[in-house]
Design an enzyme around this catalytic site. Structure first.
Site, mmCIF file in Angstrom:
data_model
loop_
_atom_site.group_PDB
_atom_site.id
_atom_site.type_symbol
_atom_site.label_atom_id
_atom_site.label_comp_id
_atom_site.label_asym_id
_atom_site.label_seq_id
_atom_site.Cartn_x
_atom_site.Cartn_y
_atom_site.Cartn_z
ATOM 1 N N ASP A 190 0.864 -1.490 -0.055
ATOM 2 C CA ASP A 190 0.529 0.216 0.296
ATOM 3 C C ASP A 190 0.670 1.072 -0.043
ATOM 4 O OD1 ASP A 190 -3.494 -0.675 1.429
ATOM 5 O OD2 ASP A 190 -1.346 -2.448 1.385
ATOM 6 N N GLU A 220 -5.270 7.214 0.483
ATOM 7 C CA GLU A 220 -6.214 6.635 1.570
ATOM 8 C C GLU A 220 -4.596 6.623 2.804
ATOM 9 O OE1 GLU A 220 -7.056 2.588 1.099
ATOM 10 O OE2 GLU A 220 -7.256 2.268 3.528
ATOM 11 N N ILE A 248 -3.779 0.236 -2.648
ATOM 12 C CA ILE A 248 -4.820 -1.102 -2.773
ATOM 13 C C ILE A 248 -5.490 -1.495 -2.018
ATOM 14 C CG2 ILE A 248 -4.297 -3.966 -1.891
ATOM 15 C CD1 ILE A 248 -1.587 -3.649 -1.695
ATOM 16 N N ASP A 249 -6.802 -1.372 -2.928
ATOM 17 C CA ASP A 249 -8.484 -0.761 -2.921
ATOM 18 C C ASP A 249 -8.481 -2.931 -2.708
ATOM 19 O OD1 ASP A 249 -10.620 -0.256 -2.541
ATOM 20 O OD2 ASP A 249 -11.069 -0.723 -3.838
ATOM 21 N N THR A 278 -7.160 -4.118 0.604
ATOM 22 C CA THR A 278 -5.940 -4.692 1.382
ATOM 23 C C THR A 278 -6.366 -6.598 1.670
ATOM 24 O OG1 THR A 278 -5.054 -2.569 2.192
ATOM 25 C CG2 THR A 278 -4.306 -4.452 3.240
ATOM 26 N N ASP A 334 -6.418 4.922 -4.157
ATOM 27 C CA ASP A 334 -6.446 3.962 -3.232
ATOM 28 C C ASP A 334 -5.661 3.390 -3.888
ATOM 29 O OD1 ASP A 334 -6.684 1.894 -1.706
ATOM 30 O OD2 ASP A 334 -8.898 2.134 -0.933
ATOM 31 N N ASP A 364 -12.498 4.632 -2.585
ATOM 32 C CA ASP A 364 -13.335 3.579 -2.940
ATOM 33 C C ASP A 364 -13.736 3.415 -4.186
ATOM 34 O OD1 ASP A 364 -11.521 2.278 -0.828
ATOM 35 O OD2 ASP A 364 -13.040 2.792 1.043
HETATM 36 N N1 LIG Z 1 -17.749 -0.873 7.218
HETATM 37 C C1 LIG Z 1 -17.238 -0.268 6.707
HETATM 38 N N2 LIG Z 1 -18.472 -0.149 5.267
HETATM 39 C C2 LIG Z 1 -17.749 -0.374 4.457
HETATM 40 N N3 LIG Z 1 -16.452 -0.264 3.774
HETATM 41 C C3 LIG Z 1 -15.532 -0.441 4.415
HETATM 42 C C4 LIG Z 1 -15.705 -0.588 6.032
HETATM 43 N N4 LIG Z 1 -14.911 -0.340 6.742
HETATM 44 C C5 LIG Z 1 -13.820 -0.299 5.299
HETATM 45 N N5 LIG Z 1 -14.200 -0.445 4.647
HETATM 46 C C6 LIG Z 1 -13.782 0.013 3.440
HETATM 47 O O1 LIG Z 1 -14.016 -1.088 2.717
HETATM 48 C C7 LIG Z 1 -13.137 -0.893 1.404
HETATM 49 C C8 LIG Z 1 -12.609 -2.729 0.281
HETATM 50 O O2 LIG Z 1 -14.041 -2.296 -0.307
HETATM 51 P P1 LIG Z 1 -14.567 -4.512 -0.588
HETATM 52 O O3 LIG Z 1 -15.476 -5.173 0.525
HETATM 53 O O4 LIG Z 1 -15.166 -4.108 -1.602
HETATM 54 O O5 LIG Z 1 -13.064 -4.818 -0.843
HETATM 55 C C9 LIG Z 1 -11.166 -1.114 2.325
HETATM 56 O O6 LIG Z 1 -10.854 -0.588 1.802
HETATM 57 P P2 LIG Z 1 -8.606 -0.669 1.702
HETATM 58 O O7 LIG Z 1 -9.085 -2.397 1.380
HETATM 59 O O8 LIG Z 1 -8.554 0.229 0.372
HETATM 60 O O9 LIG Z 1 -8.728 -0.605 2.917
HETATM 61 C C10 LIG Z 1 -12.504 -0.492 3.120
HETATM 62 O O10 LIG Z 1 -11.782 1.374 3.182
HETATM 63 MG MG LIG Z 2 -10.010 0.776 -0.724
HETATM 64 MG MG LIG Z 3 -7.773 0.756 3.838
HETATM 65 MG MG LIG Z 4 -6.753 0.630 0.366
#
Ligand SMILES: Nc1ncnc2c1ncn2[C@@H]1O[C@H](COP(=O)(O)O)[C@@H](OP(=O)(O)O)[C@H]1O
Ligand SMILES: [Mg+2]
Ligand SMILES: [Mg+2]
Ligand SMILES: [Mg+2]
Length: 354
Positions: free
Chosen positions: A47, A70, A137-138, A140, A135, A296
């Site tokens: 990241d 991020e 790494i979206d 992670t 982002d 995101d």
């Molecule tokens: N309570 C929550 N509700 C919705 N999204 C959330 C969350 N907590 C974290 N996230 C977000 O969900 C993203 C991942 O989405 P998905 O579930 O679609 O893979 C995360 O991005 P990162 O992985 O970049 O931190 C984070 O920003």
């Molecule tokens: Mg993300």
């Molecule tokens: Mg994150």
């Molecule tokens: Mg991320």
């Protein structure tokens, strides 16, 4: 061909492609250097490294633009070992094409510059001027388990998304391939995988292979029309904490969808429905207080809309990227082909009691 945002689109895609070289190396080498953030979510050397590489490319090409990213450098200021690992990776990661690498500038200069570069992503965002969202790494959690992840970059102008790029290293290159949830933790076979989705407002959406040098040729993508809801497929988060999966199942049933949901990490969901591999993406709030982050969704929102889709929140409002670093005025996400979006929205509102 694109017109007014051609340069932004090219630089954004090259920056994402270079960042993906770094994240794939981190995945392969299994030394992911995971640390926990205040909200208990993980962040890896991938990241930090990807964010530094992308910001350095934007700093060189668009020095006056704001950046909402991020990650930030505070954890690295106190941890020289982690900082050194990231600096080593960042220094060594280059596009294989000299001309393409040259377009991204001289890069990060040293460890002190690495911290400065990472902290350039602290803009508050808002409704005025040019703001890039990153982002690095979206998904992670998906990255760590060999699921899907995306490197996401969006350009906002006065609060609207104008350019969106999603690099998805673990998705099939083939736009005709079915929904795909990843390669698995111990897999290293990336054969046939890696795609970049991109879109420019008013000009459409494309996919192209995620390469390691100059950009490869792109193809226009379109969402599929849903003739019969019974055959529609919908995607949602793998993480039950990110989207309410039991409400999603009730909504699917109400719509007459017969297939189980496909659970996939990251904005790879937006890219997958934009190219017609899936049909609908639902993200249903799990808490009243969580605010979705603009990084995101910015790239995915534009890519789906430019491929013929409609993206709103559960209230039926467009996602408002001008509200700051979060989508403070929205709640959840519903992305579907334009022809069925209102039907999907109605089912969502019935089940959620809105
Ligand atoms: N309570 C929550 N509700 C919705 N999204 C959330 C969350 N907590 C974290 N996230 C977000 O969900 C993203 C991942 O989405 P998905 O579930 O679609 O893979 C995360 O991005 P990162 O992985 O970049 O931190 C984070 O920003
Ligand atoms: Mg993300
Ligand atoms: Mg994150
Ligand atoms: Mg991320």
């Amino acid at each position: 061909m694109t017109t007014i945002y051609a340069r932004e689109l090219e630089i954004a895609q090259l920056a994402v492609q270079r960042a993906a070289i770094l994240t794939k190396r981190v995945f392969r080498e299994k030394a992911k250097g995971t640390v926990s953030k205040d909200d208990a979510s993980p962040v890896t050397i991938g990241d930090f490294g990807a964010q530094a590489l992308i910001i350095s490319a934007l700093r060189h090409n668009f020095p006056h633009d704001d950046i909402v990213a991020e990650e930030e450098a505070s954890a690295l200021r106190e941890d020289a070992k982690l900082r050194g690992m990231i600096w080593g990776l960042v220094r060594e990661t280059k596009l294989e094409d000299v001309a393409a690498e040259g377009l991204l500038g001289r890069g990060v200069r040293d460890e002190a510059d690495l911290l400065d570069v990472l902290d350039r992503g602290k803009s508050a965002g808002g409704r005025v001027g040019r703001v890039w969202t990153i982002d690095p790494i979206d998904g992670t959690k998906g990255f760590l388990r060999g699921g899907q992840y995306a490197i996401a970059l969006g350009l906002l102008e006065d609060g609207d998304v104008k350019v969106g790029v999603l690099g998805c290293p673990n998705l099939p290159v083939d736009d005709e391939a079915p929904l795909d949830v990843g390669i698995g933790e111990n897999q290293t076979d990336e054969e046939g995988r890696g795609v970049i989705f991109s879109a420019v407002v008013g000009e459409g959406a494309w996919s192209r292979p995620l390469g390691t040098g100059a950009l490869q040729e792109g193809k226009k993508i379109r969402m599929k029309d849903i003739a019969d809801m019974a055959n529609a497929s919908f995607c949602e988060s793998v993480e039950a904490g990110h989207s309410n999966q039991s409400e999603a199942a009730q909504i699917a049933q109400k719509l007459g969808i017969t297939k189980p949901s496909v659970r996939m990490d990251s904005q790879a969901k937006y890219g997958s429905i934009a190219r017609g591999a899936g049909d609908i993406y639902l993200r249903l709030p799990t808490s009243k207080t969580y605010q979705e982050k603009i990084w995101d969704h910015a790239a995915g929102d534009l890519i789906v809309r430019e491929a013929g889709g409609q993206v709103t929140d559960t209230k039926g409002q467009r996602l408002d990227f001008g509200a700051g670093r979060t989508l403070a005025s929205n709640s959840g996400v519903i992305a579907a082909p334009a022809g069925v979006h209102s039907q999907v929205l109605k089912a969502v509102q019935d089940v959620l009691g809105l």
